[in-house]
Structure formats: structure tokens, C-alpha cells
Design a protein around this motif. Sequence first.
Motif, PDB file in Angstrom:
ATOM      1  N   ARG B 321       0.786  -1.238   0.000  1.00 33.30           N
ATOM      2  CA  ARG B 321       0.000   0.000   0.000  1.00 33.30           C
ATOM      3  C   ARG B 321       0.811   1.277   0.000  1.00 33.30           C
ATOM      4  NH1 ARG B 321      -4.130  -0.064   4.758  1.00 33.30           N
ATOM      5  NH2 ARG B 321      -4.359   2.167   4.459  1.00 33.30           N
ATOM      6  N   PHE B 322       1.965   1.250   0.641  1.00 34.71           N
ATOM      7  CA  PHE B 322       2.667   2.515   0.921  1.00 34.71           C
ATOM      8  C   PHE B 322       3.984   2.659   0.171  1.00 34.71           C
ATOM      9  CE2 PHE B 322       0.473   1.110   4.870  1.00 34.71           C
ATOM     10  CZ  PHE B 322      -0.573   2.015   4.812  1.00 34.71           C
ATOM     11  N   VAL B 323       4.226   1.766  -0.794  1.00 32.46           N
ATOM     12  CA  VAL B 323       5.508   1.825  -1.506  1.00 32.46           C
ATOM     13  C   VAL B 323       5.551   3.071  -2.393  1.00 32.46           C
ATOM     14  CG1 VAL B 323       7.123   0.564  -2.964  1.00 32.46           C
ATOM     15  CG2 VAL B 323       5.561  -0.702  -1.458  1.00 32.46           C
ATOM     16  N   TYR B 324       4.433   3.318  -3.080  1.00 29.38           N
ATOM     17  CA  TYR B 324       4.282   4.505  -3.936  1.00 29.38           C
ATOM     18  C   TYR B 324       2.920   5.129  -3.644  1.00 29.38           C
ATOM     19  CZ  TYR B 324       8.000   2.219  -6.630  1.00 29.38           C
ATOM     20  OH  TYR B 324       9.169   1.618  -7.013  1.00 29.38           O
ATOM     21  N   ALA B 325       2.734   6.357  -4.088  1.00 29.05           N
ATOM     22  CA  ALA B 325       1.424   6.993  -3.948  1.00 29.05           C
ATOM     23  C   ALA B 325       0.369   6.126  -4.648  1.00 29.05           C
ATOM     24  CB  ALA B 325       1.459   8.401  -4.540  1.00 29.05           C
ATOM     25  N   GLU B 326       0.702   5.667  -5.848  1.00 25.76           N
ATOM     26  CA  GLU B 326      -0.150   4.715  -6.568  1.00 25.76           C
ATOM     27  C   GLU B 326       0.681   3.465  -6.801  1.00 25.76           C
ATOM     28  OE1 GLU B 326      -3.282   4.990  -7.635  1.00 25.76           O
ATOM     29  OE2 GLU B 326      -3.466   6.982  -6.714  1.00 25.76           O
ATOM     30  N   THR B 328       2.457   0.437  -8.527  1.00 25.47           N
ATOM     31  CA  THR B 328       2.808   0.164  -9.926  1.00 25.47           C
ATOM     32  C   THR B 328       1.996  -1.050 -10.392  1.00 25.47           C
ATOM     33  OG1 THR B 328       4.568  -1.345  -9.270  1.00 25.47           O
ATOM     34  CG2 THR B 328       5.179   0.970  -9.578  1.00 25.47           C
ATOM     35  N   GLN B 330       3.072  -3.720 -11.434  1.00 26.11           N
ATOM     36  CA  GLN B 330       3.739  -4.909 -10.901  1.00 26.11           C
ATOM     37  C   GLN B 330       3.292  -5.176  -9.462  1.00 26.11           C
ATOM     38  OE1 GLN B 330       5.429  -2.396 -12.641  1.00 26.11           O
ATOM     39  NE2 GLN B 330       5.343  -3.665 -14.491  1.00 26.11           N
ATOM     40  N   GLU B 333      -0.171  -6.660  -9.347  1.00 24.81           N
ATOM     41  CA  GLU B 333      -0.115  -8.110  -9.617  1.00 24.81           C
ATOM     42  C   GLU B 333       0.353  -8.880  -8.391  1.00 24.81           C
ATOM     43  OE1 GLU B 333       2.419  -9.112 -12.911  1.00 24.81           O
ATOM     44  OE2 GLU B 333       1.197  -7.967 -14.350  1.00 24.81           O
TER      45      GLU B 333
END
Lengths: 334, 349
Positions: B321-326, B328, B330, B333
Motif C-alpha cells: 500500500r505505501f511503496v508509492y502513492a499509486e 505500480t 507490478q 499483480e
Amino acid sequence: MTTIAVEHETLSTAQALNRALRDALAEDPTVLVFGEDVGPLGGVFRVTDGLTAEFGEDRCFDTPLAEAGIAGFAVGLAMNGMRPVMEMQFDAFAYPAFEQVVSHIAKMRNRTRGRVELPLVMRVPYAGGIGGVEHHCDSSEAYFAHTPGLHVVAPSNPADAYSLLRDAIASPDPVVFLEPKKLYWAKGDVALRSGREPGIGTAVVRRQGTDATLIAYGSSVPVAIEAAEVAARDGRSLQVVDLRSLVPFDDATVCGAVESTGRAVVVAEAAGFASVASEIAARVGERCFHSLSAPVRRVTGFDIPYPPPKLEHLQLPSVDRILDAVDDLQWEDA
Amino acid sequence: MLLDPDGRPTAAGKGSLPDAEALLRGLAGMIAARRFNEQAGVLVRQGRLAVYPSSYGQEACQVAAAQVLADGDWLFPTYRDTAAAVARGVDPVEVLGLLKGDWHSGYDPYERNVAPLTTPLATQLPHAVGVAHAARLRGTRTVVLAMCGDGATSEGDFHEALNFAAVFRAPVVFFVQNNQYAISVPLARQSAAPSLAHKGVGYGIPGEHVDGNDLAALLDVLSRAVDRARTGAGPQLVEGRTYRIQAHTNADDATRYRSDDEVTEWAAKDPIARLETYLRAEGILDDTRAAAFAGAAEEVAHRTRDGINRDVEPNPDDLFRFVYAEPTPQLVEQLAMVRDELSREEGHR
């Protein structure tokens, strides 16, 4: 938000990057540009030329010569409401910042459950082909692409240099922005725009073709296009995909392209072992296996430290080496 | 030193001690910090916390660091400075999140302007300078207090942060808790400088060392440094000389590298006993007030215990959830893959 193309200009890649920084500085008072020699000198590649004069020393400024300090400083600025755009003077000079990039820039959002965003950009002139001395020609993208939490982009022409840098500065996530040094002086038509529309993550088919797909990014795209032009004279139709963004990776465009031709060659300057090129080859193999008429080939740099200027032509993917790889794609079955 | 180890004002202390209210507040904070250290140690032994780097014996530094800051200021702690974060008002359960294992940072750094605790050394110091410089550009009068230990002064980031702060005249106070050991390595192997405070000289930063077990002296020195930074006079380096009474963490065996005699000698310089003796001798502290402080500390321990003993079911979706704002494509998946695995496990039960 909408993108409005306000005008077109013919610019070199370095000028397009300069224009992107200028437009971002003018639009958003929280954008800050800093690094080594980026102030009055305008950067060793002149990408920040004139920005200190136009926006003042608070907005575009020189820092002490310490890359970990620059990167860590950017983290704090971003934590406190700024949009830092830092320059690492050369690819290999970014390594002292590596801990800050990997342990903090990439992880802050995740660490804090999205509470602390780091909307920052690390610009890195990368790759060779300019006769540079050791430590000035590295293709360091794999280190960054391997690190979850970073976006990694590499433009291949002035238009993308402008739009991707605007996107990177507008992005809420940290972006490692790789600038192919050898393309700094290449000119092209650039659509300028106002407003923000983060659009990182899409690849583009740069040249249509039906027989095989060349997948490239950054400095390798012009070589791939040249190879496709030469192949066309021999009656072979090569498609060229320009990734633009390594992370996020556009599986859909890449797979769609490869499925349409059934053959693929990945072209990249970096040493091939454990590289971005290897990741692409593996992804295409996993996802497009039933459409493939031949194993995916990679044309990359050799697994050696970047060579001295008088030997670098042997390290860089060349038209001949790309066409040799294409010739190996089991045409006897076609 | 303003108060000697026996709680008597030194020559310097006479006439320049912080006011009684500040000292009482500090004592209450130290008593709560000590109780918090003890409680966290118990929670480790009970298996509720994976590990705990204790600041037992360093409570004067912990409390002073928080007490000298104004509301809008920032504190950059190290992983050993959980008690300082609590003294600054961070929830004691949330502050232990990293060590409990629910998530990396358990608290919202913006709630009390306390940066997240992490384990790399000195890397938070350049962040502190960046926050301070941004504050200046934004025209606020924010001061940043950045903590590190003696070992961290050997790291490159310590030097780069001091240099950046000096060049940009950033409103940062660097507060080194010299507790004499970096896990097992003694100070003599970290530095040949006459003192850690000397390290400011090369950067044009004033450096001062202070008895880190003397809360009165710490409040005095740190307050002056914070005030100076707030007026735009630039950064300062403060070395608080203290001692890590307990091992590095529960996983460490301190008997392998230091003597019991040394520990006993430092235990006699305890920061809490020293201040309490003084305040009682002056008639500032009475039994009623002391009991109230102990009660408040017990309340912190109680809340900590209750909160840590409450199991929170981790949400596997949080992995992505928190790796990027949205996320990716990948990660989308990969999240689907984990959900599918879990649903099949559920089916087998």
C-alpha cells in the motif's frame, strides 16, 4: 488536470531540461534546484544555466561538495513542504548518496504508512559515449531500479527530457532521473506546457515494424532506431520500443509490441549481468512465451568496468551488434 | 555542571540554575522515562517486544532534548531515543512500533514533529538540516534538534550535516549523547579528538560539552543553543556526557567489554537521584509531589503495557500500500498473488 501544449520549440536535450526546470520553478514556489556547480556556473552540462540569475539563490543554489549530504538535505526539505530537484554531477558521483537513496528516499513513504511523502527528483547524468574519464560514464540504473520505492526514468530525446522532468517534479514519489550524457546536445522539437500531469510509467513505440522488436531506453534508443533504419534497407522491418520509464515498467506496451512481432532484442549500455536488460528479457520470456519464435536476446555492455575512452566503442551496443543479434533470432523457422 | 553528582549546586550552578518549575517538569519527565525504560525491558523479556535499546541512565538527555523545544519545533531522534519521543508527546505504544514489529514507524511524524526512528547511524542528521533550511525558506521560526550518539560522530553523514548546517546557517542543534560506547566499542576507538564537541570547530560551529547526567546543565546549555538557532545565528553542537547503564540491547552482553566497577561508578552519577536530592534539599519537592510524579510514570508504564500487549492483526495488503502513492502495475499483480495465496490457505483450513 489537463495538459495544455502552449508552444513548440527546437531545443537540445540540455536546453529542454533547463526549460523544464525553469517552468517548474516559475510555476511552483516550493521547487528548489541544487547541487554541485548548478548555481552561477549553470552546471557542468549547463542544464541549470541562468536559473540562479532568474530565480535567486534561494531557489537554485550550490551546495557543499558532498553527495550524501545533498541527498539527505533533500529528504529534509521534502519533509518540510519543498519539492527538491538535486543534481548529482556524474553517475559515479552519486554513489556516496546511495545510502540516503536506498535507506531513506526509497523507504520513507512506506516506513511512515504514507504519512511522509518525498516528492523529490535526483537528476543523474548517466552512461557513456562522450569519451569521459573513469567514473563519468557509468550506467547505474540497475542499482536504482532494483530498489523498491523509487521511480526511475530515462528520456531518449529532447521532447521526453522536457515532459518527463516536468512529470518527475510533479510526482508525489521520489524519481531518479537519468540523463543520457551523449544526447545532451541532440536537438529536437519540444512541446512545452503548463500545468501538472504526472505521467511516468508509459513506454512508447518509437518506430513501427513487423519482424522483430528492439526494446531500448535512454542512450540506447537512437542506436536502436539507427539499427532499424539499416535493417529496413535489407528488407527487415524492426519495431523500436522506447521504455522512457524503467520503474514503473510498462509491461503492457512491451508485451503488446513483442507479441505483434514474435521476436525481441533488448538493447542497453549497462553491463548485462543482473541488469535492467536481463529483467526485461525475463519478463518478456515469462509473459510472451507463446508468441515468441526465438529466445529473447540482449545486446548490452560487457561485464567489465567501463573502459577508457579509446576502447569505449567496443563496450557500447552498436548497430552491427544489434543486427547480429537480430540475425540470430531463428529466422530459418519463419 | 550545575549540580554535582550529590545534588549540590556547583560554583557555576549557584545563581544560574533553571527555574524551579522547569526542574520539576524535568524530574517528572525523567521519572516517567526511567519507568518507561524499565517497562520496555520487561516487555522484551516477556517476548512482547523483539528488542529494546535502553536509555536507562541517559534520562536527563532524553528529557532535556524534548523539554527545550517549542511546539512547532522538530526532534530527530535515534533508535535509542524512544523516551525522548515520549517526552515530546508521542504515544508510548506507537513509539515502540518499530520494536514490536507491527510496522516500521508506529507514529505520524507530523503529529508532534518527531522524525521516524530508524537504525542507520547519523543518516537522520542531513534530514534535520533540510527540515531546518526549509523552515527558514518558509519564514517560520522553527528550530530542529537532531540527536545522535558518540559512535555516529564517526559517520560521514554527521560531518556532512554539520557542514551543510553551518554553510546554510540552518537553525539546527546537534545533540550528541556520548554514552561512552557504540555497542561494544569505547569512545577512545571512535575519536582521538579532545572532545566530541571539538568536532564543531572544523565546520565553524560552536561546540559545547556538558554533563549529560545533570538535567539542570542540559536545560541551560540546550535552551541557549535553541534560542540562538531561533534568532538566526546558526547551528550549534552540544555533547552530553552520559553513560549507557544497560547493555546495547537485550541481545548484547556488556560484560564482554566493560567492567562492573565502571558501571557502578557511573550509576552513582544517576541523573534522577541528583536532581531529586537538590529539589528536596531546597524544599521545592515534597513527598506529595514525588508521589504524583511516580503515579504519572506508572500511568505511562500501564498504557505502554496495555497497548503493547494488545495484538493488532497485520494486514497483508499493507505490504504493497505505501511503496508509492499509486501502486505500480507490478505491485498490483503481486498483491493479487498474495491475496490468492492467503485465500487458498484459508480454504485448506
